[in-house]
Design an enzyme around this catalytic site. Structure first.
Site, mmCIF file in Angstrom:
data_model
loop_
_atom_site.group_PDB
_atom_site.id
_atom_site.type_symbol
_atom_site.label_atom_id
_atom_site.label_comp_id
_atom_site.label_asym_id
_atom_site.label_seq_id
_atom_site.Cartn_x
_atom_site.Cartn_y
_atom_site.Cartn_z
ATOM 1 N N ASP A 104 -20.778 -3.701 -50.473
ATOM 2 C CA ASP A 104 -22.144 -3.290 -50.838
ATOM 3 C C ASP A 104 -23.081 -3.440 -49.639
ATOM 4 O O ASP A 104 -23.811 -2.521 -49.275
ATOM 5 C CB ASP A 104 -22.682 -4.145 -51.987
ATOM 6 C CG ASP A 104 -22.044 -3.832 -53.319
ATOM 7 O OD1 ASP A 104 -22.572 -2.980 -54.033
ATOM 8 O OD2 ASP A 104 -21.006 -4.449 -53.633
ATOM 9 N N GLU A 129 -30.648 -0.775 -52.814
ATOM 10 C CA GLU A 129 -30.426 -1.825 -53.800
ATOM 11 C C GLU A 129 -30.385 -3.233 -53.222
ATOM 12 O O GLU A 129 -30.840 -4.186 -53.844
ATOM 13 C CB GLU A 129 -29.111 -1.552 -54.541
ATOM 14 C CG GLU A 129 -28.876 -2.448 -55.735
ATOM 15 C CD GLU A 129 -27.728 -1.984 -56.594
ATOM 16 O OE1 GLU A 129 -27.592 -2.518 -57.703
ATOM 17 O OE2 GLU A 129 -26.971 -1.094 -56.171
ATOM 18 N N ASP A 192 -27.701 4.184 -53.075
ATOM 19 C CA ASP A 192 -26.910 3.173 -53.775
ATOM 20 C C ASP A 192 -25.651 2.981 -52.934
ATOM 21 O O ASP A 192 -24.792 3.863 -52.893
ATOM 22 C CB ASP A 192 -26.543 3.618 -55.190
ATOM 23 C CG ASP A 192 -26.066 2.444 -56.042
ATOM 24 O OD1 ASP A 192 -25.494 1.495 -55.466
ATOM 25 O OD2 ASP A 192 -26.255 2.464 -57.269
ATOM 26 N N ILE A 194 -22.987 1.076 -53.153
ATOM 27 C CA ILE A 194 -21.810 1.227 -54.009
ATOM 28 C C ILE A 194 -22.320 1.350 -55.436
ATOM 29 O O ILE A 194 -22.758 0.373 -56.041
ATOM 30 C CB ILE A 194 -20.829 0.047 -53.912
ATOM 31 C CG1 ILE A 194 -20.177 -0.011 -52.541
ATOM 32 C CG2 ILE A 194 -19.739 0.182 -54.982
ATOM 33 C CD1 ILE A 194 -19.108 -1.085 -52.406
ATOM 34 N N ASP A 195 -22.295 2.556 -55.949
ATOM 35 C CA ASP A 195 -22.673 2.782 -57.339
ATOM 36 C C ASP A 195 -21.407 2.634 -58.175
ATOM 37 O O ASP A 195 -20.462 3.393 -58.031
ATOM 38 C CB ASP A 195 -23.245 4.198 -57.487
ATOM 39 C CG ASP A 195 -23.750 4.455 -58.886
ATOM 40 O OD1 ASP A 195 -24.045 3.487 -59.607
ATOM 41 O OD2 ASP A 195 -23.834 5.632 -59.276
ATOM 42 N N THR A 197 -20.138 -0.923 -58.928
ATOM 43 C CA THR A 197 -19.480 -2.057 -58.285
ATOM 44 C C THR A 197 -18.328 -2.597 -59.134
ATOM 45 O O THR A 197 -17.290 -2.995 -58.605
ATOM 46 C CB THR A 197 -20.498 -3.178 -58.002
ATOM 47 O OG1 THR A 197 -21.577 -2.647 -57.240
ATOM 48 C CG2 THR A 197 -19.865 -4.318 -57.226
ATOM 49 N N ASP A 342 -29.673 5.365 -58.794
ATOM 50 C CA ASP A 342 -28.545 5.613 -59.692
ATOM 51 C C ASP A 342 -28.420 7.074 -60.113
ATOM 52 O O ASP A 342 -27.424 7.428 -60.752
ATOM 53 C CB ASP A 342 -28.663 4.750 -60.948
ATOM 54 C CG ASP A 342 -28.334 3.288 -60.685
ATOM 55 O OD1 ASP A 342 -27.450 3.028 -59.843
ATOM 56 O OD2 ASP A 342 -28.956 2.409 -61.305
#
Length: 405
Positions: A104, A129, A192, A194-195, A197, A342
């Site tokens: 991330d 994020e 994002d 890592i959308d 996770t 998102d």
């Protein structure tokens, strides 16, 4: 008489041309999209040669799209390596208890670094994020060194930026560039890193999602889906073994897909199904992320026969854009606030592929209010043909749910 009339006619013609040109310029700046062709460097030569004849105004954002695709591709490479080497110690918990991994942070750092280096002429405003707060603590020192090592290896393997190494402080600063609040004025990148996770930690679907807002409107979006097969997943059956997709879209240009290893891009389009009984729908993998009882009610009203396809992250938007399914439903539980990162990239990927993305009342999503989306209950996405019946089913299901509470 003919010779005398010719100069006058020519003068009138030139006058008309000036009026038309003036009108076109006004229309271009106020009513038409400012960009109309896909990124030339990634297109087949036959398409690129046609694109060269369009007005220069339509070429706007090509540099930004090139930077975005490079940033997301490198971030996806980092994530793929991190997923393979994932150690239990790489997973931490933020205040809201959602898992965060080395990937991330590393993904966010990579995207920030690439955007700053590729677009150095303008200041970077990034809405993202993560922040480096936990990494700057003594307890985060080892994790920060692993992130720094992974970021440096990724940049070195790419070979674009020389051999100078980033320090842990450089990486922290890159991560913290994501503190912008966005808004309705100026340009803001939305990321994002890592959308999905939880999907990442399971070895399942996740996405790196990057979009550019210009005065509150989504101008372009890029989705890297490292675990999504290049072939359709309709019916959960794939025809080939190539895995890893990159989707990109720019307003007025359509949506394109290619493999993460750099295959020739192809233009994609949403499903053209008009009968809801033949439609399949996507929803969140995690039951806690969406009211699946509500989506089941909507599906029954539509007469959908196929079971829902449950996938993590904005991978659903990518799959929808190429017609793997026809409907995407997301209805978060009460009290949850949707973040713009998102949905921004996924939204333009679907709309440029001919789809429609709205809130539950059928209104367009508004990304101009800062880091959050102000929504009417949920998000729905489908094609033009199915939208009227979908909105009707959504309205009836929400009314029934409200009356039963």
């Amino acid at each position: 008489m003919t010779s005398a009339a010719t100069p006058a006619a020519a003068a009138v013609s030139m006058s008309c041309l000036r009026v038309v040109a003036s009108s076109f310029c006004c229309l271009s700046s106020s009513r038409l999209p400012k960009f109309a062709e896909p990124h030339l460097l990634s297109l087949p030569s036959s398409v690129a040669s046609r694109a060269l004849v369009v007005p220069s105004a339509s070429m706007q954002y090509d540099k930004e799209l090139a930077a975005a695709t490079k940033a997301v591709s490198l971030a996806a490479s980092l994530c793929q390596k991190s997923q393979k080497e994932l150690l239990r110690s790489d997973v931490h918990s933020k205040l809201d208890r959602t898992p965060v991994t080395v990937a991330d942070y590393g993904s966010q750092a990579i995207v920030s670094i690439v955007l700053e280096r590729e677009l150095s002429a303008e200041p970077l405003s990034l809405v993202a994020e993560e922040d480096s707060g936990d990494l700057r603590k003594d307890s985060g020192e080892d994790t920060l060194h692993r992130i720094t090592k992974l970021v440096n290896e990724t940049i070195e393997n790419d070979g674009s930026y020389g051999a100078s190494l980033l320090s842990p402080e450089d990486v922290c600063r890159a991560i913290d560039s994501g503190k912008s609040e966005g808004g309705s004025f100026g340009r803001h990148w939305v990321l994002d890193p890592i959308d999905g996770t939880k999907g990442f930690l399971r070895g399942d679907q996740y996405a790196v999602a990057l979009a550019l807002l210009d005065d509150g409107k989504v101008a372009l979006g890029v989705l890297a889906c490292p675990n999504l097969p290049l072939a359709s997943i309709a019916g959960n059956v794939t025809q080939e073994n190539v895995v890893g997709c990159l989707f990109y879209a720019k307003v007025g240009s359509g949506t394109f897909m290619q493999s993460l290893d750099g295959s020739s891009p192809v233009k994609v389009h949403v499903s053209d199904i008009g009968n809801s009984e033949d439609a399949s729908l996507f929803e969140s993998y995690e039951e806690a992320h969406s009211m699946q009882d509500l989506t089941s009610s909507i599906a029954r009203k539509l007469g959908v026969k196929a079971p829902p396809v449950r996938i993590d992250s904005q991978v659903k938007y990518g799959a929808l854009s190429r017609g793997d399914g026809a409907i995407y439903l997301r209805f978060p539980h009460k009290g949850y606030r949707e973040k713009i990162w998102d949905h921004a990239a996924g939204c333009i990927v679907v709309t440029e592929a001919g789809g429609v993305v709205t809130n539950a009342a059928g209104q367009p999503l508004d990304f101009s209010k800062g880091r959050y989306l102000d929504l009417d209950t949920g998000i729905i996405a489908t094609n033009q043909k199915l939208m009227p019946s979908l909105l009707k089913a959504v309205r009836e299901s929400l009314e029934e749910r409200s009356s039963s509470l």
